[in-house]
Design an enzyme around this catalytic site. Structure first.
Site, PDB file in Angstrom:
ATOM      1  CG  HIS A  37      -1.944  -1.229   1.459  1.00 34.93           C
ATOM      2  ND1 HIS A  37      -1.618  -1.890   2.462  1.00 34.93           N
ATOM      3  CD2 HIS A  37      -3.297  -1.677   1.027  1.00 34.93           C
ATOM      4  CE1 HIS A  37      -2.702  -2.785   2.489  1.00 34.93           C
ATOM      5  NE2 HIS A  37      -3.448  -2.804   1.521  1.00 34.93           N
ATOM      6  CD  GLN A 153      -9.204  -4.025  -6.828  1.00 36.83           C
ATOM      7  OE1 GLN A 153      -9.722  -4.572  -5.994  1.00 36.83           O
ATOM      8  NE2 GLN A 153      -8.058  -3.813  -6.307  1.00 36.83           N
TER       9      GLN A 153
HETATM   10  P1  AMP Z   1      -6.548  -3.585  -0.398  1.00 39.01           P
HETATM   11  O1  AMP Z   1      -6.539  -2.675   0.450  1.00 39.01           O
HETATM   12  O2  AMP Z   1      -6.046  -4.763  -0.138  1.00 39.01           O
HETATM   13  O3  AMP Z   1      -7.579  -3.516  -1.032  1.00 39.01           O
HETATM   14  O4  AMP Z   1      -5.373  -3.151  -1.501  1.00 39.01           O
HETATM   15  C1  AMP Z   1      -5.272  -1.232  -1.561  1.00 39.01           C
HETATM   16  C2  AMP Z   1      -4.801  -1.721  -2.384  1.00 39.01           C
HETATM   17  O5  AMP Z   1      -3.041  -2.312  -2.600  1.00 39.01           O
HETATM   18  C3  AMP Z   1      -5.123  -2.300  -3.885  1.00 39.01           C
HETATM   19  O6  AMP Z   1      -4.604  -1.613  -5.565  1.00 39.01           O
HETATM   20  C4  AMP Z   1      -3.763  -3.312  -4.137  1.00 39.01           C
HETATM   21  O7  AMP Z   1      -3.590  -4.397  -5.739  1.00 39.01           O
HETATM   22  C5  AMP Z   1      -3.064  -2.833  -3.460  1.00 39.01           C
HETATM   23  N1  AMP Z   1      -2.081  -3.804  -3.159  1.00 39.01           N
HETATM   24  C6  AMP Z   1      -1.663  -4.591  -2.489  1.00 39.01           C
HETATM   25  N2  AMP Z   1      -0.928  -5.061  -2.123  1.00 39.01           N
HETATM   26  C7  AMP Z   1       0.047  -5.037  -2.701  1.00 39.01           C
HETATM   27  C8  AMP Z   1       1.638  -5.598  -3.255  1.00 39.01           C
HETATM   28  N3  AMP Z   1       1.763  -6.241  -2.390  1.00 39.01           N
HETATM   29  N4  AMP Z   1       1.650  -4.358  -3.826  1.00 39.01           N
HETATM   30  C9  AMP Z   1       1.412  -3.454  -4.933  1.00 39.01           C
HETATM   31  N5  AMP Z   1       0.100  -3.292  -4.229  1.00 39.01           N
HETATM   32  C10 AMP Z   1      -0.310  -3.774  -3.190  1.00 39.01           C
END
Ligand code: AMP
Length: 280
Positions: A37, A153
């Site tokens: 994030h 997504q």
């Molecule tokens: P989430 O809180 O899981 O909904 O993720 C929020 C955003 O962070 C989304 O755009 C995810 O794709 C991104 N995200 C989650 N994990 C990672 C990661 N390991 N590397 C890069 N972006 C991430």
């Protein structure tokens, strides 16, 4: 950093920023923030006048029986991390303010939403598209940052941006991994020590799949090899999908082509984990 809880106030703030021609970078999250994030948030901060991060565990994207209740929440820890980076606004709405009684409008990106994860998480992408659409309307960002870890997504949100005429640039950002290759995820917190070790098989499988594709193996053979590696790990209790897909349509690929998406969704005991590689 200002914390905003009320949608109407968030909208007022961004309206005023627009009048002043400030560029707005937006990162939607469900919190329990990790380096994945934070990499998106730092990039948003670098590329825009104002950075807005939202934290909202969106109930409409969890199907019946999924982990909505136990999804990791760490609002205080998250606030500290965001404060340290120095973002401008944290949008932290209550579920009832975004989905009041009688709420009845949903966004459905047809086709793409039924593939891969969509097959195993009914209604998930409708929930995602709906909340992102609502957040886009409240925050009106110039750029929105999404992680490639959730590749499907990104495709769906990009399609929604085009189909619903949002004037927003979607910026895909690389997947951030732990040292042993496991993609960072809030759900990794569910794993005990043994499960955490077993989870590295996802990365190992993607690496091997990539190597074999580049060596010239046919996608079908690569898929078989990927499944064999995943099956060799006893804590992989379910393989939802694993294989070689078209990066634009998400259809399974059987013949050679210029670009591939290698994608995996498995359960390590009860924890569902996903990851992917784009291979050129
Ligand atoms: P989430 O809180 O899981 O909904 O993720 C929020 C955003 O962070 C989304 O755009 C995810 O794709 C991104 N995200 C989650 N994990 C990672 C990661 N390991 N590397 C890069 N972006 C991430």
């Amino acid at each position: 950093m200002e914390i905003i809880r009320i949608p109407r106030i968030m909208r007022e703030i961004t309206k005023n920023l627009k009048i002043k021609s400030k560029s707005i970078g937006f990162v939607p999250t469900m919190g329990a923030l990790h380096e994945g994030h934070l990499s998106l948030i730092r990039r948003a901060k670098d590329e825009n006048d104002v950075t807005v991060v939202s934290i909202f565990v969106n109930p409409t994207q969890f199907a019946e029986g999924e982990d909505f209740e136990k999804y990791p929440r760490d609002t205080e820890g998250d606030k500290e991390k965001l404060q340290k980076i120095g973002i401008d606004y944290l949008f932290l709405p209550e579920a009832t303010s975004l989905y009041p009684q009688g709420y009845s409008t949903y966004v459905n990106v047809e086709g793409l939403s039924d593939k891969l994860c969509g097959k195993f998480r009914p209604g998930h992408f409708q929930g995602v598209a709906t909340i992102v659409c609502k957040l886009f309307n409240l925050i009106r960002p110039n750029r929105a940052y999404f992680g490639q870890k959730d590749y499907q997504q990104i495709l769906i949100i990009q399609k929604m941006i085009e189909d619903l005429n949002f004037d927003i640039e979607l910026i895909p950002c690389p997947t951030i991994r732990d040292e042993d290759g496991l993609a960072m995820s809030s759900r990794n917190a569910y794993l005990n020590e043994k499960e955490r070790k077993a989870a590295t098989v996802i990365y190992t499988t993607l690496r091997e799949g990539e190597r074999l594709l580049k060596e010239g193996l046919k996608p079908k053979e690569v898929k078989e090899k990927m499944i064999e590696i995943l099956r060799s790990e006893p804590l992989v209790t379910e393989i939802q999908y694993a294989g070689v897909y078209d990066p634009l349509t998400l259809e399974e690929v059987s013949e050679k082509q210029a670009k591939y998406l290698l994608a995996i969704a498995v359960k390590i005991n009860n924890t569902r984990l996903i990851d992917n590689f784009l291979v050129y």
